[in-house]
Each structure stands twice: as C-alpha cells, then as structure tokens.
Design an enzyme around this catalytic site. Structure first.
Site, PDB file in Angstrom:
ATOM      1  N   ASP A 100       0.659  -1.219   0.150  1.00 28.41           N
ATOM      2  CA  ASP A 100      -0.013   0.010   0.093  1.00 28.41           C
ATOM      3  C   ASP A 100       0.761   1.308  -0.168  1.00 28.41           C
ATOM      4  O   ASP A 100       0.682   2.110  -0.725  1.00 28.41           O
ATOM      5  CB  ASP A 100      -0.877   0.017   1.465  1.00 28.41           C
ATOM      6  CG  ASP A 100      -2.276   0.000   0.757  1.00 28.41           C
ATOM      7  OD1 ASP A 100      -2.629  -0.607  -0.032  1.00 28.41           O
ATOM      8  OD2 ASP A 100      -3.113   0.373   1.951  1.00 28.41           O
ATOM      9  N   LEU A 101       2.004   1.341   0.781  1.00 27.67           N
ATOM     10  CA  LEU A 101       2.667   2.410   1.079  1.00 27.67           C
ATOM     11  C   LEU A 101       3.388   2.882  -0.321  1.00 27.67           C
ATOM     12  O   LEU A 101       3.359   4.132  -0.633  1.00 27.67           O
ATOM     13  CB  LEU A 101       3.682   2.362   2.101  1.00 27.67           C
ATOM     14  CG  LEU A 101       4.416   3.457   2.391  1.00 27.67           C
ATOM     15  CD1 LEU A 101       3.583   4.440   3.330  1.00 27.67           C
ATOM     16  CD2 LEU A 101       5.754   3.120   3.362  1.00 27.67           C
ATOM     17  N   ALA A 102       3.883   1.762  -0.801  1.00 27.62           N
ATOM     18  CA  ALA A 102       4.715   1.978  -1.975  1.00 27.62           C
ATOM     19  C   ALA A 102       3.885   2.475  -3.010  1.00 27.62           C
ATOM     20  O   ALA A 102       4.225   3.469  -3.838  1.00 27.62           O
ATOM     21  CB  ALA A 102       5.467   0.713  -2.623  1.00 27.62           C
ATOM     22  N   ASP A 145       8.924   8.640  10.661  1.00 24.44           N
ATOM     23  CA  ASP A 145       7.505   9.293  11.089  1.00 24.44           C
ATOM     24  C   ASP A 145       7.167  10.405  10.224  1.00 24.44           C
ATOM     25  O   ASP A 145       7.579  11.369  10.068  1.00 24.44           O
ATOM     26  CB  ASP A 145       7.559   9.754  12.365  1.00 24.44           C
ATOM     27  CG  ASP A 145       6.443  10.352  13.229  1.00 24.44           C
ATOM     28  OD1 ASP A 145       5.448  10.701  12.134  1.00 24.44           O
ATOM     29  OD2 ASP A 145       5.916   9.973  14.294  1.00 24.44           O
ATOM     30  N   HIS A 146       6.299  10.023   9.022  1.00 25.81           N
ATOM     31  CA  HIS A 146       6.383  10.852   7.776  1.00 25.81           C
ATOM     32  C   HIS A 146       5.781  12.221   8.310  1.00 25.81           C
ATOM     33  O   HIS A 146       5.727  13.285   7.541  1.00 25.81           O
ATOM     34  CB  HIS A 146       5.537  10.050   6.886  1.00 25.81           C
ATOM     35  CG  HIS A 146       4.062  10.080   7.100  1.00 25.81           C
ATOM     36  ND1 HIS A 146       3.411   9.152   7.769  1.00 25.81           N
ATOM     37  CD2 HIS A 146       2.973  10.821   6.702  1.00 25.81           C
ATOM     38  CE1 HIS A 146       2.029   9.379   7.794  1.00 25.81           C
ATOM     39  NE2 HIS A 146       1.737  10.289   6.854  1.00 25.81           N
ATOM     40  N   ASP A 185      -1.472   3.341  16.253  1.00 29.23           N
ATOM     41  CA  ASP A 185      -1.505   3.817  14.997  1.00 29.23           C
ATOM     42  C   ASP A 185      -1.014   5.402  14.695  1.00 29.23           C
ATOM     43  O   ASP A 185      -0.345   5.604  13.980  1.00 29.23           O
ATOM     44  CB  ASP A 185      -2.546   3.453  14.054  1.00 29.23           C
ATOM     45  CG  ASP A 185      -2.424   3.848  12.719  1.00 29.23           C
ATOM     46  OD1 ASP A 185      -1.359   3.241  12.034  1.00 29.23           O
ATOM     47  OD2 ASP A 185      -3.410   4.524  12.055  1.00 29.23           O
ATOM     48  N   HIS A 208       2.868   9.957  15.368  1.00 27.34           N
ATOM     49  CA  HIS A 208       2.482  11.333  14.904  1.00 27.34           C
ATOM     50  C   HIS A 208       2.239  12.571  15.969  1.00 27.34           C
ATOM     51  O   HIS A 208       2.660  13.537  16.116  1.00 27.34           O
ATOM     52  CB  HIS A 208       1.532  11.454  13.856  1.00 27.34           C
ATOM     53  CG  HIS A 208       1.778  10.113  12.883  1.00 27.34           C
ATOM     54  ND1 HIS A 208       3.055  10.133  12.320  1.00 27.34           N
ATOM     55  CD2 HIS A 208       0.967   9.424  12.150  1.00 27.34           C
ATOM     56  CE1 HIS A 208       2.877   8.927  11.482  1.00 27.34           C
ATOM     57  NE2 HIS A 208       1.552   8.586  11.314  1.00 27.34           N
TER      58      HIS A 208
HETATM   59  C1  BG6 Z   1      -0.253   6.526   9.015  1.00 22.17           C
HETATM   60  C2  BG6 Z   1      -1.374   5.716   9.712  1.00 22.17           C
HETATM   61  O1  BG6 Z   1       1.002   6.544   9.868  1.00 22.17           O
HETATM   62  O2  BG6 Z   1      -0.891   7.743   9.033  1.00 22.17           O
HETATM   63  C3  BG6 Z   1      -2.548   5.571   8.794  1.00 22.17           C
HETATM   64  O3  BG6 Z   1      -0.802   4.455   9.777  1.00 22.17           O
HETATM   65  C4  BG6 Z   1      -2.770   7.153   8.543  1.00 22.17           C
HETATM   66  O4  BG6 Z   1      -3.588   4.952   9.512  1.00 22.17           O
HETATM   67  C5  BG6 Z   1      -1.971   7.948   8.279  1.00 22.17           C
HETATM   68  O5  BG6 Z   1      -4.201   7.101   7.668  1.00 22.17           O
HETATM   69  C6  BG6 Z   1      -2.032   9.414   7.963  1.00 22.17           C
HETATM   70  O6  BG6 Z   1      -1.274  10.285   7.182  1.00 22.17           O
HETATM   71  P1  BG6 Z   1      -1.495  11.289   6.313  1.00 22.17           P
HETATM   72  O7  BG6 Z   1      -0.355  12.178   5.772  1.00 22.17           O
HETATM   73  O8  BG6 Z   1      -2.504  10.778   5.258  1.00 22.17           O
HETATM   74  O9  BG6 Z   1      -2.146  12.254   7.341  1.00 22.17           O
END
Ligand code: BG6
Length: 482
Positions: free
Chosen positions: A16-18, A181-182, A239, A244
């Site tokens: 999914d992420l890729a 941690d994006h 999660d 985050h």
């Molecule tokens: C991820 C979570 O780390 O961040 C997801 O695992 C979540 O469940 C996502 O949807 C949210 O990221 P963003 O960048 O769309 O706010």
C-alpha cells in the site's frame, strides 16, 4: 544541488505504502531533478509479477495520488529507473542472487555502492530481512554507505519495540538507521521551530503562565481500507498517537535547542516525551475517550466483534514546571467529517476576566497552526467592531501557505527520502524517543482500551463520539476545530 548517487531498495514494493505514497514522492523528486543522475529504484516484493506489470501498477498509483495523468515523456524517463525483483523475504538462500542483481544495477547506474534499504513491509519481516542482508554481506561492504529506513510500526508495545531495536541495532548502526515518522516531513511541522524560535512574539508567552491549553488534532475521512488486518490489532492509539501525535506534542513544547543539529533537537524532543505524566488508572479513565465508527466491524479483515478503537481523544499533562497544569488535548480518528490536521494554542483569556475590569467577556487569543489539507497559520485577536462604540469582535490574521504555493508544496515522503539520502537525521526519530513514547502508550493501553464498555460508537462522517466534546466541556473548554 544534486543529491548523492544512491540505489533505493524498497522491500514491500507492491504494498500500500509503495503504491500510494512512495511512488508519487519518488516521481516528484525525480521530476524536480532532485536526485543524482546516478540513482535508481529497486522494488522488491513477494508477488511474482513482470517488470511491466509492476511499472503499470506504480504508474496507476502515482496518477491516483497526484490526481493527474503523467505525460508519456515524463514517464519514459522515470520508468527507466524502476526495477522489480520478486523474493520471499524469509528465504535466506535467495539473497545471494538478489545481491548479484543489485550489483548489476549498481554497475549500470554507477551508484557508488550507496544503498538505501527501505523496509516498507509488515513489521514481522524487519529483522528477518535485516538478518538475511547481513548474512549475505550486503551491509558492511567496502564501498558506499548502507542505510536503512524503517517504516512504522516500530513494535507494538515497549517490549516488542525494545526487542526489535536490539536486533536491528546489531545489524545497522544508529547513524545508518532512519526510523520514519512521515509527519515530521510535513511542511508545517518542519515550520514549527521557525514559528516558535524565529519570532519574538511567541516564545515569551509559551508556557503555563500564558497558555491555557493546547489541542492536537488529526482527523481523517478515510476508513481502514485494505489495512484491516494490521489496523484491527493496532487501533488509533498505537497507529497515530504513539508516533505522529506525540511527535507534534514534542515539537510544540520542547525547549529551544542549542543549535539546529539533529542531536540537539532530538535531545530536547526526547525530554518532552519522557515527561508525559502517567496518571493512575482511575484518572486516566476520565481522561480518555475511545470510539469506533459504525460499520467498522464489517470492514475487510476486521474481527466481527472487534473492540479496536478507531477514534481517541485524550487529555494529558507534562511533568515540567513550565507546563504545570496545562492540559494537552489530543484527538484523532478515522471516518470523521473531514480530513484535517492542526495544532491549536489557546492563550489564557485576558486577565481582566478575573478582576472584571475593562473587557471581561472576550474570546481568548488562538494561534492555529494548520498542517493539512490547508497549510498555514492564523491568529485570532479581539478588535472593536466597526461602527459600534464598544462591541468587541474576534478577528483573524491568516497566512495561508498552501493558497500561495498551490499544490506545489512537496509531500512529506519526498523530503524524508531526500534527507535519508543526504544522511540527515533531523526529521527521523531517535530510539529513545520511540522508547519513551511506548512507555507512555503501554500505560495508556493497559488502563482501558479494548474494553467494550468504554468504546463509544460514532456515525461515519461525524465529529466522533459525544464523549470527546464532553471531555472538554467538563473543563469549561471547547475544541476550536469542529
Ligand atoms: C499513518 C497511519 O501513519 O498515517 C494511517 O498508519 C494514517 O492509518 C496515516 O491514515 C495518515 O497520514 P496522512 O499523511 O494521510 O495524514
């Protein structure tokens, strides 16, 4: 300036992420000419699919996430950089031929032996892959650097996180480890330090003396989608809060770092995470609201009598003189009314309120940092309503960053991938940050999650459970974003 030569090796290339995030980020980086000429991407997945099928999948993923079609000229130059290799991650004996394939690519693109391994796989494979790479001598080679980006979740509690860290740290040195941690790559989060420390008007007010409460909110419209299996065993606290939201909290409250070196910054952040005070169970129960959206139990790969929370609102405190008594309200959930992330600082209402002097009934000043979808800052002030003699009205000074830049603002993963190629750790989490975050989360979870008497059901597309509203009302406060 162009970046270092590198081969990006993504484990979990069909995941999914890729598909959803990495490929679009890579495409943008490439198109923006931010990668070196000597750069290529090797995706590794368990699926046996042809290189062409893989590329089509990636193209579709990019077009979906960018919401536009890629011009064939742009695609042609990008696709030359993409390769696919299928592998059973736990089959140690197959890594020999993988290494051979990698060396060929390294020769072809002259990437100088620099490898960025990206573990975008389900966490049970993190150490499996790392061990196999080590076994085949794919880490400590003479030429080039070998770094690793580790996706979340980094463990599912303190114990598993510690075990994982122990295993990985025997294979990759901390300086080569990038725990992602994006959220740290998002523009307005990168902006936090500048807003706080490059302005003279905020920092003097940045403490319990002048701040009444802080609200950290990440709401999502989407549900769990195809990630039911992972999500159901995780839930919103693990999660979203463990990583985050606690990172946001750290950036909002950390002391001014000595300089902008990654270590100086991370040292201050970890102090905050360490100082989240853990309340006793009974208090905690009063400070936590859990919710589950109606219909969640019917989602694909979700347990039909699941007690997993898809929403959480929390009130926490820091054990720090400066923040004594200031509540931090955290809220996050899925299938809510809108996609939104932001930080709200509510300043103490004007002192006249208590002594009832000049203007007793005014709205507090609010500093609102908008992370997404809109990026920007607003500050609400009180002013006299024009043409009245003494009516006070709330006005807002707005800086809308995304309105100016449109959609050009780079996505979080673009920034973070480039940082890792540069070797910059600033926007990645250090082990002790992760560790202390888990310590707190373990306490939280042991208090009362998965208790069906506590979990409130909420309608999809709503503001979440009623309890979240009440949590603040009990304190005579309100959420400033509804
Ligand atoms: C991820 C979570 O780390 O961040 C997801 O695992 C979540 O469940 C996502 O949807 C949210 O990221 P963003 O960048 O769309 O706010």
């Amino acid at each position: 300036s162009k970046n270092q030569p590198a081969l990006l090796i993504i484990f979990g290339g069909t995941g999914d992420l890729a598909k959803k995030k990495l490929s679009a980020a890579l495409y943008n980086i490439f198109k923006g000419e931010k990668t070196s000429e000597n750069f290529a991407i090797l995706s590794i997945g368990r699926k046996e699919i042809s290189k062409d099928d893989y590329k089509n999948m990636i193209k579709e993923g990019i077009e979906n996430s960018l919401n536009s079609n890629i011009k064939s000229k742009d695609w042609e130059s990008f696709e030359e950089k993409i390769f696919y290799y299928s592998l059973e991650f736990n089959k140690g004996e197959d890594y020999k031929s993988l290494e051979k394939y990698i060396s060929e690519l390294e020769g072809k693109f002259d990437t100088k032996g620099n490898r960025l391994y990206y573990f975008a796989v389900s966490p049970e494979y993190f150490s499996v892959i790392a061990n196999n790479l080590k076994q085949e001598n794919m880490i400590n080679q003479e030429t080039g650097w070998k770094r690793v980006i580790i996706e979340k979740p980094f463990g599912k509690d303190l114990k598993t996180a510690q075990e994982l860290n122990k295993e990985l740290s025997e294979i990759f040195k901390e300086e080569n480890t990038f725990r992602i941690d994006h959220y740290l790559g998002k523009e307005m989060i990168q902006n936090m330090m500048v807003i706080r420390f490059a302005n003279a008007i905020f920092e003097p007010l940045w403490s319990a003396e002048h701040i009444d409460n802080v609200q950290l909110i990440v709401s999502e419209e989407e549900g769990v989608g195809s990630r039911g299996e992972y999500y159901d065993s995780s839930g919103a606290i693990r999660d979203m809060v463990q990583n985050h939201l606690l990172q946001l909290l750290a950036l909002v409250t950390m002391e001014k770092p000595y300089d902008t070196n990654p270590e100086s910054i991370r040292k201050e952040k970890v102090k905050v995470i360490k100082s989240i005070s853990v309340l006793d169970k009974e208090d905690l129960k009063k400070h936590i609201v859990l919710g589950q959206y109606r219909g969640y139990k019917n989602e694909d790969k979700v347990n039909e009598d699941s007690n997993t929370e898809t929403f959480v609102a929390l009130k926490i405190f820091l054990k720090h003189e400066k923040w004594r008594g200031v509540p931090f309200y955290l809220m996050t959930g899925k299938r809510l009314k809108e996609k939104f992330a932001g930080i709200i600082i509510e300043f103490k209402a004007n002192k006249d309120k208590e002594s009832n002097l000049l203007y007793p009934e005014v709205t507090p000043n609010i500093l609102f940092i908008k992370i997404q979808p809109e990026e920007g800052i607003s500050l609400t002030l009180n002013a006299k309503k024009p043409a009245t003699e003494e009516e006070i009205t709330s006005v807002s000074m707005d800086f809308c960053q995304s309105c100016m830049l449109g959609y050009n603002s780079p996505q979080a993963y673009e920034k973070l991938l480039l940082d890792a190629i540069k070797g910059d750790h600033t926007r990645f989490t250090r082990w002790d940050e992760v560790e202390y975050a888990w310590k707190f989360i373990d306490e939280l979870i042991s208090c009362c999650t998965r208790d069906k008497n506590i979990i409130e059901e909420y309608e999809q597309g709503s503001n979440g459970p009623e309890g979240a509203k009440k949590l603040l009302e009990r304190d005579n406060r309100r959420w400033w974003k509804e």
